[in-house]
Design a protein around this motif. Structure first.
Motif, mmCIF file in Angstrom:
data_model
loop_
_atom_site.group_PDB
_atom_site.id
_atom_site.type_symbol
_atom_site.label_atom_id
_atom_site.label_comp_id
_atom_site.label_asym_id
_atom_site.label_seq_id
_atom_site.Cartn_x
_atom_site.Cartn_y
_atom_site.Cartn_z
ATOM 1 N N ILE A 1 0.842 -1.211 0.000
ATOM 2 C CA ILE A 1 0.000 0.000 0.000
ATOM 3 C C ILE A 1 0.872 1.254 0.000
ATOM 4 O O ILE A 1 0.611 2.212 -0.743
ATOM 5 C CB ILE A 1 -0.953 -0.005 1.219
ATOM 6 N N GLU A 2 1.917 1.243 0.826
ATOM 7 C CA GLU A 2 2.806 2.411 0.918
ATOM 8 C C GLU A 2 3.526 2.654 -0.409
ATOM 9 O O GLU A 2 3.662 3.801 -0.842
ATOM 10 C CB GLU A 2 3.811 2.218 2.059
ATOM 11 N N ASN A 3 3.995 1.577 -1.029
ATOM 12 C CA ASN A 3 4.669 1.722 -2.327
ATOM 13 C C ASN A 3 3.721 2.336 -3.354
ATOM 14 O O ASN A 3 4.097 3.248 -4.091
ATOM 15 C CB ASN A 3 5.166 0.365 -2.825
ATOM 16 N N LEU A 4 2.499 1.816 -3.367
ATOM 17 C CA LEU A 4 1.506 2.311 -4.323
ATOM 18 C C LEU A 4 1.208 3.795 -4.047
ATOM 19 O O LEU A 4 1.198 4.619 -4.970
ATOM 20 C CB LEU A 4 0.227 1.472 -4.181
ATOM 21 N N ASP A 5 1.030 4.106 -2.766
ATOM 22 C CA ASP A 5 0.755 5.493 -2.360
ATOM 23 C C ASP A 5 1.908 6.402 -2.778
ATOM 24 O O ASP A 5 1.695 7.506 -3.293
ATOM 25 C CB ASP A 5 0.566 5.527 -0.835
ATOM 26 N N TYR A 6 3.143 5.927 -2.567
ATOM 27 C CA TYR A 6 4.322 6.744 -2.877
ATOM 28 C C TYR A 6 4.425 7.036 -4.373
ATOM 29 O O TYR A 6 4.537 8.195 -4.776
ATOM 30 C CB TYR A 6 5.588 6.043 -2.376
ATOM 31 N N PHE A 7 4.364 5.966 -5.188
ATOM 32 C CA PHE A 7 4.555 6.172 -6.637
ATOM 33 C C PHE A 7 3.413 6.990 -7.246
ATOM 34 O O PHE A 7 3.630 7.734 -8.197
ATOM 35 C CB PHE A 7 4.732 4.830 -7.355
ATOM 36 N N LEU A 8 2.220 6.840 -6.688
ATOM 37 C CA LEU A 8 1.100 7.668 -7.169
ATOM 38 C C LEU A 8 1.256 9.099 -6.665
ATOM 39 O O LEU A 8 1.054 10.058 -7.401
ATOM 40 C CB LEU A 8 -0.237 7.083 -6.696
ATOM 41 N N GLY A 9 1.668 9.209 -5.397
ATOM 42 C CA GLY A 9 1.772 10.520 -4.747
ATOM 43 C C GLY A 9 2.808 11.422 -5.391
ATOM 44 O O GLY A 9 2.545 12.609 -5.617
ATOM 45 N N ILE A 10 3.993 10.881 -5.679
ATOM 46 C CA ILE A 10 5.030 11.745 -6.269
ATOM 47 C C ILE A 10 4.600 12.218 -7.656
ATOM 48 O O ILE A 10 5.051 13.256 -8.132
ATOM 49 C CB ILE A 10 6.428 11.069 -6.329
ATOM 50 N N GLY A 11 3.721 11.442 -8.286
ATOM 51 C CA GLY A 11 3.207 11.847 -9.596
ATOM 52 C C GLY A 11 1.998 12.766 -9.478
ATOM 53 O O GLY A 11 1.392 13.127 -10.488
ATOM 54 N N GLY A 12 1.634 13.114 -8.250
ATOM 55 C CA GLY A 12 0.559 14.086 -8.035
ATOM 56 C C GLY A 12 -0.817 13.478 -7.862
ATOM 57 O O GLY A 12 -1.815 14.182 -7.935
ATOM 58 N N LYS A 13 -0.892 12.136 -7.636
ATOM 59 C CA LYS A 13 -2.212 11.514 -7.449
ATOM 60 C C LYS A 13 -2.343 11.015 -6.020
ATOM 61 O O LYS A 13 -1.518 10.220 -5.563
ATOM 62 C CB LYS A 13 -2.393 10.358 -8.426
ATOM 63 N N SER A 14 -3.371 11.477 -5.355
ATOM 64 C CA SER A 14 -3.548 11.102 -3.955
ATOM 65 C C SER A 14 -4.829 10.273 -3.791
ATOM 66 O O SER A 14 -5.879 10.632 -4.337
ATOM 67 C CB SER A 14 -3.626 12.377 -3.127
ATOM 68 N N PHE A 15 -4.711 9.155 -3.073
ATOM 69 C CA PHE A 15 -5.880 8.280 -2.865
ATOM 70 C C PHE A 15 -5.993 7.906 -1.403
ATOM 71 O O PHE A 15 -4.998 7.899 -0.676
ATOM 72 C CB PHE A 15 -5.738 6.996 -3.697
ATOM 73 N N SER A 16 -7.223 7.554 -1.004
ATOM 74 C CA SER A 16 -7.407 7.103 0.378
ATOM 75 C C SER A 16 -6.894 5.672 0.487
ATOM 76 O O SER A 16 -6.687 4.988 -0.522
ATOM 77 C CB SER A 16 -8.891 7.139 0.741
ATOM 78 N N LYS A 17 -6.724 5.233 1.726
ATOM 79 C CA LYS A 17 -6.234 3.876 1.953
ATOM 80 C C LYS A 17 -7.214 2.845 1.372
ATOM 81 O O LYS A 17 -6.799 1.821 0.806
ATOM 82 C CB LYS A 17 -6.032 3.650 3.444
ATOM 83 N N THR A 18 -8.514 3.132 1.507
ATOM 84 C CA THR A 18 -9.530 2.204 0.990
ATOM 85 C C THR A 18 -9.398 2.072 -0.524
ATOM 86 O O THR A 18 -9.453 0.963 -1.075
ATOM 87 C CB THR A 18 -10.943 2.745 1.340
ATOM 88 N N GLU A 19 -9.195 3.211 -1.167
ATOM 89 C CA GLU A 19 -9.033 3.173 -2.635
ATOM 90 C C GLU A 19 -7.785 2.382 -3.025
ATOM 91 O O GLU A 19 -7.811 1.574 -3.961
ATOM 92 C CB GLU A 19 -8.944 4.606 -3.184
ATOM 93 N N LEU A 20 -6.708 2.641 -2.274
ATOM 94 C CA LEU A 20 -5.446 1.940 -2.584
ATOM 95 C C LEU A 20 -5.625 0.433 -2.421
ATOM 96 O O LEU A 20 -5.149 -0.366 -3.243
ATOM 97 C CB LEU A 20 -4.315 2.436 -1.675
ATOM 98 N N ARG A 21 -6.352 0.033 -1.381
ATOM 99 C CA ARG A 21 -6.620 -1.399 -1.152
ATOM 100 C C ARG A 21 -7.440 -1.966 -2.306
ATOM 101 O O ARG A 21 -7.190 -3.080 -2.775
ATOM 102 C CB ARG A 21 -7.379 -1.597 0.179
#
Lengths: 476, 238
Positions: B92-112
């Motif tokens: 989840i953290e990896n997914l959040d990081y790679f999306l986040g640095i590219g400017g996309k932010s998601f909730s934990k539920t969405e990431l799951r």
């Protein structure tokens, strides 16, 4: 991007135990260095306290004897050593001339382990050419003292190298760089942020550790705030310099093993080779005459002059008729002859002493000129200045002692020649020594120079990165 | 979605890719077959703008990748042979990081949810990826594509080294992506997988696209025959 880099860089560092290891290592090393420095300072302070209290006790005893003498009460004091004789006070009751330790003295030993920090210049002796310890532990001479300056200048760069030598190359070797580069981000900005975050964490830990150490060893922040800010500015600028070097090497070499070797080579060059070469060049261009030879020449000259003391006294009395008595020279004592010859001795010795001091000063000027060739020299010079342990401080101290020595002698000379007694009322008028520290340059220029070095490296790194991106050799 | 026009890459005298002209539309998968050094990865690297072309152009969603690298990347997801994520971070953290640095932010539920759609087992969501198999890491890559709503998927030998079950699962995921109208370019050595999931199949050799088929136009046997013939021509000449 920054928020995500900040959040996950911190998580990674915490989980890999890097921050914990780094904090513990730095804390242990800095505390140990602080302890070493503080121990030296305490030894110095206690030595000075001991001598000062001895002088005080002796003075009290002297005042009691003088008081009895003035009241006509008989004492057990040997008549030859009665303090009513001015030269007995001049010789037997010297003042303490000390270079006191300052709040930050414990951070850098500097010249303090080579030179004495207090003397008792009496009317008899060589206070102008103060002795210093020529015998020192050879291992300590080789590696220096393990003080805070040593930790910051020598060890901290190694920690920075270990912490970040593969900050970029690791991404390429591990394979995550391609995934990063496929995101809509600038890899250079990403790298800059990652380096900045490492710089931030390491700086924060270092500063916290330094503050803990200063607190632990009783540093008063309120009264020494300016020194504290100067110390912190230097440390931050020095850390920034090394991170700029690390970033440049990562961009230029971009292979973890080669990065490590290159950075260690730079460390050896900047920390060891350049300072050694600058020091060696100073010795080659401005060789200092042998101290032993100088002392032997001083003795020879004194012996020669002592043979001519009667003649010297004649000349002295001719120059100072106010000191002459009607009985000619035959009633003059040893002290008359000795004090009369001192000015001449000092005059004769001046070129000899000056040749030593001038060369030492020229060496200092040389080092000052070349200090900007290595951040290690900049840092050591600045730390010594903040600690009041630089060569300039000790040179200033020596010259102030020489002046005081003369003042002390001149205080008693009129009493000696006018055959007057030293009385209790004169005690308060006795000259006392107060060390005045030389004006130190602010560290601002040095901090700015370190920042300029860092900016140059960062700018070169940027240029190389752009070129490599153009060639397509950064990601693939 | 993906287009190249006379795309060429030379390293001195060596030609890694020569005049490549391909076009992959929404919902199409072009599987590029070829031996090592045939130019498959070079093509992907050029499309990602990791390297600059010597001549010609590459386009993603109609944008020249050299001129608009930052604008093209939000549309694409890249899955290399070994998708290397940060080992100390969880899926989840990896997914959040790679999306986040590219400017996309998601909730934990969405990431799951994205990880679930990519076929990753729920118990692996919060596990550090240092314990992940290659197949599991590839699924995080697919989750990244799902989250980004990527229109283009560039895959560089994604199934090499995967066990048959994982490889099959991965193939199914790609088929789902195809149904979601994602254009895909997959470099592979695996003829059978290419025939199974590709809409188009290309055979490359020495930087040149030698053959280009519609999947429906060729049988597996014929594809294998053509591939082997293409690969052996030079050897006979030698």
């Amino acid at each position: 991007m920054f928020t995500y880099n900040f959040k996950y860089e911190l998580k990674s560092l915490l989980r890999s135990k890097w921050l914990l290891l780094l904090s513990l290592t730095l804390l242990i090393v800095v505390l140990f260095a602080g302890y070493n420095g503080k121990e030296k300072v305490e030894k110095r302070v206690s030595g000075l306290e001991r001598v000062t209290s001895e002088v005080k006790e002796k003075d009290n005893a002297m005042l009691k004897i003088l008081d009895s003498f003035e009241k006509g009460i008989k004492t057990n004091q040997n008549p030859r050593t009665l303090p009513s004789a001015p030269m007995n006070v001049a010789y037997g009751y010297p003042r303490v001339a000390a270079i006191p330790a300052k709040a930050l003295t414990f951070i850098a030993t500097g010249q303090s382990d080579l030179f004495t920090h207090f003397v008792k210049p009496s009317v008899y002796g060589d206070s102008f050419s103060m002795d210093y310890t020529e015998l020192a532990n050879p291992v300590q001479l080789l590696f220096g003292t393990f003080d805070l300056a040593f930790v910051i200048i020598y060890i901290l760069p190694l920690i920075i190298i270990a912490f970040s030598y593969n900050i970029f190359s690791e991404e390429k070797e591990y394979g995550s760089l391609k995934l990063l580069a496929s995101q809509p981000i600038s890899i250079y900005q990403w790298l800059l942020q990652k380096t900045a975050l490492r710089f931030f964490w390491l700086t924060l830990i270092t500063l916290v550790v330094i503050v803990i150490t200063l607190l632990f060893f009783g540093f008063e922040f309120g009264s020494n705030f300016s020194s504290f800010i100067q110390l912190i500015s230097l440390v931050v600028a020095y850390i920034l310099f090394w991170f700029a070097v690390v970033l440049l090497v990562n961009i230029l070499v971009n292979n973890s093993a080669k990065n490590a070797v290159s950075l260690l080579a730079i460390w050896v060059f900047v920390i060891l080779i350049i300072p050694a070469v600058v020091g060696q060049m100073a010795n080659v261009f401005y060789p200092i005459p042998s101290r032993t030879k100088m002392i032997s020449e001083v003795r020879e000259l004194k012996e020669e002059l002592s043979k001519k003391q009667d003649k010297i006294l004649d000349n002295f009395l001719r120059d100072h008729p106010e000191y002459a008595t009607k009985n000619g020279t035959k009633n003059y004592s040893f002290w008359h002859k000795y004090t009369a010859s001192q000015d001449l001795i000092e005059e004769e010795l001046k070129p000899l002493i000056d040749s030593y001091e001038t060369q030492l000063q020229k060496q200092q000027e040389w080092v000052k000129l070349w200090q900007y060739s290595s951040p290690a020299i900049i840092m050591q010079q600045s730390f010594n200045n903040l600690a009041h342990t630089s060569t300039a401080h000790y040179q200033e101290y020596r010259s102030q002692v020489a002046v005081f020595s003369k003042e002390w002698r001149n205080f008693f000379k009129p009493l000696l020649y006018s055959n007057k007694d030293f009385t209790t009322s004169m005690y308060k008028e006795l000259p006392s020594f107060k060390y005045e520290a030389p004006k130190s340059n602010s560290v601002i220029l040095k901090v700015v120079i370190l920042l300029v070095f860092s900016l140059i490296f960062l700018s070169i790194g940027r240029q190389i990165f752009n070129k490599k991106i153009g060639k397509g050799s950064v990601i693939v | 979605m993906i287009k190249t026009s006379n795309l060429t890459k030379k390293y001195g005298d060596f030609t890694a890719l020569e005049n490549l002209n391909i076009e992959i539309k929404e919902g199409e998968i072009l599987c590029l077959l070829g031996a090592n050094g045939a130019g498959k990865s070079t093509t992907i690297n050029l499309l990602l703008n990791f390297i600059a072309p010597t001549s010609g152009s590459a386009y993603i969603n109609g944008l020249d990748v050299t001129k608009h690298p930052k604008k093209t990347k939000p549309y694409l997801t890249y899955i290399p042979e070994n998708l290397m994520l940060y080992p100390t971070l969880t899926a989840i953290e990896n997914l959040d990081y790679f999306l986040g640095i590219g400017g996309k932010s998601f909730s934990k539920t969405e990431l799951r949810s994205f990880l679930g759609q990519a076929g990753l087992q729920e118990e692996a969501f919060e596990k550090r990826v240092q314990y992940f198999s290659k197949g599991m890491r590839q699924k995080v890559g697919i989750a990244l594509a799902i989250a980004k709503e990527a229109k283009v998927l560039l895959l560089d030998e994604p199934t090499s080294g995967l066990d048959p079950k994982s490889s099959n699962e991965f193939g199914e995921l790609l088929k789902n992506m195809k149904l979601a109208n994602v254009a895909m370019l997959m470099a592979t050595h695996d003829i059978f997988r290419a025939k199974e999931i590709g809409t188009h199949i290309g055979i490359m050799k020495e930087g040149v696209l030698k053959h280009h088929f519609l999947n429906d136009d060729i049988t597996l046997q014929d594809l294998e025959k053509v591939y082997l013939e293409t690969m052996t021509v030079n050897e006979e000449a030698l």
